[in-house]
Enzyme design. Structure first.
Site, PDB file in Angstrom:
ATOM      1  NE  ARG A 298      25.104 -56.746 -75.758  1.00  8.26           N
ATOM      2  CZ  ARG A 298      26.293 -56.084 -75.636  1.00  8.26           C
ATOM      3  NH1 ARG A 298      26.833 -55.582 -74.425  1.00  8.26           N
ATOM      4  NH2 ARG A 298      27.028 -55.890 -76.950  1.00  8.26           N
ATOM      5  CE1 TYR A 442      17.748 -60.933 -81.519  1.00 10.97           C
ATOM      6  CE2 TYR A 442      16.828 -59.808 -83.290  1.00 10.97           C
ATOM      7  CZ  TYR A 442      16.719 -60.419 -82.133  1.00 10.97           C
ATOM      8  OH  TYR A 442      15.447 -60.887 -81.767  1.00 10.97           O
ATOM      9  CD  GLU A 443      20.259 -55.714 -79.719  1.00  8.86           C
ATOM     10  OE1 GLU A 443      21.040 -54.955 -79.295  1.00  8.86           O
ATOM     11  OE2 GLU A 443      19.638 -55.474 -80.634  1.00  8.86           O
ATOM     12  N   GLY A 444      24.916 -58.517 -80.472  1.00  8.82           N
ATOM     13  CA  GLY A 444      26.057 -58.949 -80.259  1.00  8.82           C
ATOM     14  C   GLY A 444      26.112 -60.380 -80.233  1.00  8.82           C
ATOM     15  CD  GLN A 449      26.337 -60.469 -75.511  1.00  6.14           C
ATOM     16  OE1 GLN A 449      26.575 -60.167 -74.323  1.00  6.14           O
ATOM     17  NE2 GLN A 449      26.370 -59.682 -76.621  1.00  6.14           N
TER      18      GLN A 449
END
Length: 598
Positions: A298, A442-444, A449
């Site tokens: 992140r 991506y990555e949440g 977030q």
């Protein structure tokens, strides 16, 4: 064709003049000898690699993309990628921030992060191959057994092997509790893993002999949901006890995704067919190891958008100085030409300054987060370690979501500076826009977030961490509150700092009565928090610049820094007023809409 110049001067300003990282390093035994000259020398050489090796492959890699042989499942990266990666590992860049016990150079996280900003500016798609290895390395360093570490980390440190993270499945993205990939225990202590993963960046390629996949899967007796997920090492090629490569494992690329951007990176559909894996950590505790990767990723994704914001700004600025169109509203400026350069027009300057401000604010936040990570892992004082980890946990979703949203705003603004030419491939601007778009997903996703920030990191501890950041703001306000020259930078953060307490309490109270209120407010709330953080760093940067000017320093860099800070507080920071109003509008106008979607 676009160009790129590593922003070494601004990096040095943030690291040495604002954050004074060398002072912090003196308190950390393993970095006590790291000084400004060492950092500058490394980053100068790193900038050369980024600009001279990675950057020239950006447009060509985007045009060519990756190719898969459906018979062998082998993936070929664009021309020049493999050779650039060879230069990368021969130069020792892969080992920059890795531990000496595994063959690394042991340099601070902030040095590696600054190097990666430049790589992301140069070529985000290429940078993802080595970049993902750092996350896998961190997970194994934190949760792997000594045997696993001895087997995999030295080769990952040198870059001879890369890593990937295999989470997403066709039916589940962020909701990993829904995953179906199965792991069957074997008599020899290994597991046989079967399932399908999608959207796996750098899941297969031709740049190294082995890829170390970290895979989430379920044991036969696993409890439902996220509490039943375990983490496994699944190498592309099995590793013999003597460290040599053995047989090909049962994990392969079943297809490549056809994407909007980052064409030079292989985004793979990975098939696990009775693949051999070894467990990392404890059964059903896989998310502990995976979160190490995800949190590192992140911060890395925020760094990707920072890099793209910087390179887009540089090229838009050069174009605005050269392109002539119309005359200035206040009269001709280039009287020897038939029209003025478009940089004379107020809105063009607004677009350029937006990108510049978001790059410089993002650079300060990224460096600060890297130093928090350093202190969390390596500071000798336990309280400092704990406080740093707590602050980093709150700032991570901001670094990911705020920087990538800003990257979207900035790259689009810079493309707009080019007018119609920005829409044409040869200028490279539309690629920056396309490449950045995935960073918000991506990555949440950035909504995830935002929910993490508001729901877990702030309301989850009744705003305790937010109050600690508020004390940093308060200390700066107290230090400079009577300085008239600092008023335009101090007053906005002082006001917002006071407003945040009431704003947060109000959202929290409404969320206690109806959880949808948190979901409705979260995205707006994160941007408000992001501006408070950026405002704090811009005030600190203005403080340094004013002191340098007062001391007689005539370097125009400091004047430019003040002008950028003034623009930020005048044109971007006021967004917070609108955001707080829309956040307070509540969930009813969103959820009481069944007739709309009937």
């Amino acid at each position: 064709m676009p160009t790129y110049n590593p922003p070494l001067r601004d990096m040095q300003f943030v690291l040495h003049e604002v954050l004074k990282v060398s002072d912090d390093f003196k308190q950390i035994p393993k970095h006590a000898d790291i000084d400004a000259d060492t950092i500058n020398a490394v980053l100068e050489e790193g900038g050369k690699f980024a600009a001279e090796v990675a950057f020239p492959l950006n447009i060509s890699g985007d045009a060519e993309g990756c190719k898969i042989d459906q018979t062998t499942h082998a993936v070929t990266t664009p021309k020049g990628f493999k050779e650039a990666y060879k230069q990368y590992i021969e130069g020792g860049w892969a080992a920059l921030g890795c531990a000496p016990e595994f063959g690394g150079q042991g340099l601070p996280y902030v040095v590696n992060g600054s190097f990666y900003e430049m790589l992301n500016s140069a070529n985000q798609a290429w940078t993802m191959y080595p970049g993902l290895t750092h996350g896998a390395y961190a997970a194994l360093e934190a949760h792997g057994t000594p045997e696993q570490q001895a087997t995999y980390l030295p080769k990952m440190t040198t870059g001879e092997w890369t890593g990937s993270m295999c989470l997403t499945e066709p039916h589940c993205g962020t909701d990993l509790g829904l995953m179906r990939t199965k792991a069957e225990p074997q008599a020899d202590g290994t597991y046989r893993i079967t399932g399908n993963k999608i959207f796996i960046s750098a899941g297969e390629h031709d740049m190294t002999d082995n890829i170390i996949h970290l895979v989430l899967a379920r044991l036969p007796d696993a409890p439902p949901g996220i509490k039943g997920v375990s983490l496994f090492i699944v190498p592309k090629v099995l590793v013999n006890k003597d460290g040599s490569l053995g047989e090909r494992n049962g994990i392969y690329c079943g297809g490549l995704e056809h994407k909007m951007g980052i064409h030079g990176n292989a985004t793979c559909q990975m098939v696990l067919d009775n693949a051999v894996g070894t467990m990392v950590g404890q059964p059903n505790k896989g998310m502990q190891g995976m979160f190490v990767m995800m949190n590192a990723a992140r911060l890395g994704v925020g760094n990707q958008s920072l890099g793209l914001t910087e390179v887009a700004y540089q090229n838009a600025l050069a174009y605005a100085k050269d392109r002539i169109q119309m005359r200035s509203l206040t009269g001709p400026k280039a009287k020897d030409k038939p029209a003025d350069p478009i940089i004379v027009h107020p809105d063009v300057r607004k677009m350029l300054l937006t990108a510049k401000a978001y790059a410089e604010g993002g650079r300060a936040l990224q460096a600060y987060c890297s130093m928090l990570l350093e202190k969390e892992h390596n500071h000798p004082d336990e309280k400092v370690r704990n406080d740093s980890g707590e602050m980093l946990a709150m700032l991570t979703p901001i670094a990911k979501a705020f920087l990538t949203d800003n990257g979207h705003i900035a790259t689009n603004a810079c493309m707009q500076v080019f007018g119609g030419h920005g829409f044409i491939k040869e200028w490279g601007m539309e690629q920056f826009v396309r490449d950045n778009r995935i960073n918000m997903i991506y990555e949440g996703t950035n909504t995830i977030q935002s929910l993490d920030l508001l729901g877990r990191k702030i309301l989850g501890n009744n705003g305790a961490t937010l109050k600690k950041f508020g004390k940093l703001v308060g200390a700066l306000v107290a230090e400079e509150g009577v300085n008239e020259k600092m008023a335009e930078f101090i007053n906005p953060i002082a006001v917002l700092g006071e407003q945040m307490t009431k704003f947060t309490t109000e959202i929290g109270f409404k969320g206690f009565q109806n959880p949808d209120e948190v979901g409705a407010a979260a995205v707006d709330y994160l941007r408000v928090a992001g501006h408070l953080v950026f405002g704090y760093f811009f005030a600190r940067m203005a403080q340094v610049a004013l002191r340098q000017i007062a001391a007689g320093n005539t370097d125009p860099f400091y004047v430019a820094k003040l002008q950028t800070a003034r623009f930020y507080f005048a044109k971007l920071f006021p967004e917070t007023a609108t955001l707080m109003r829309t956040a307070r509008a509540g969930s009813k106008v969103l959820m009481d809409t069944d007739a709309v979607f009937a």
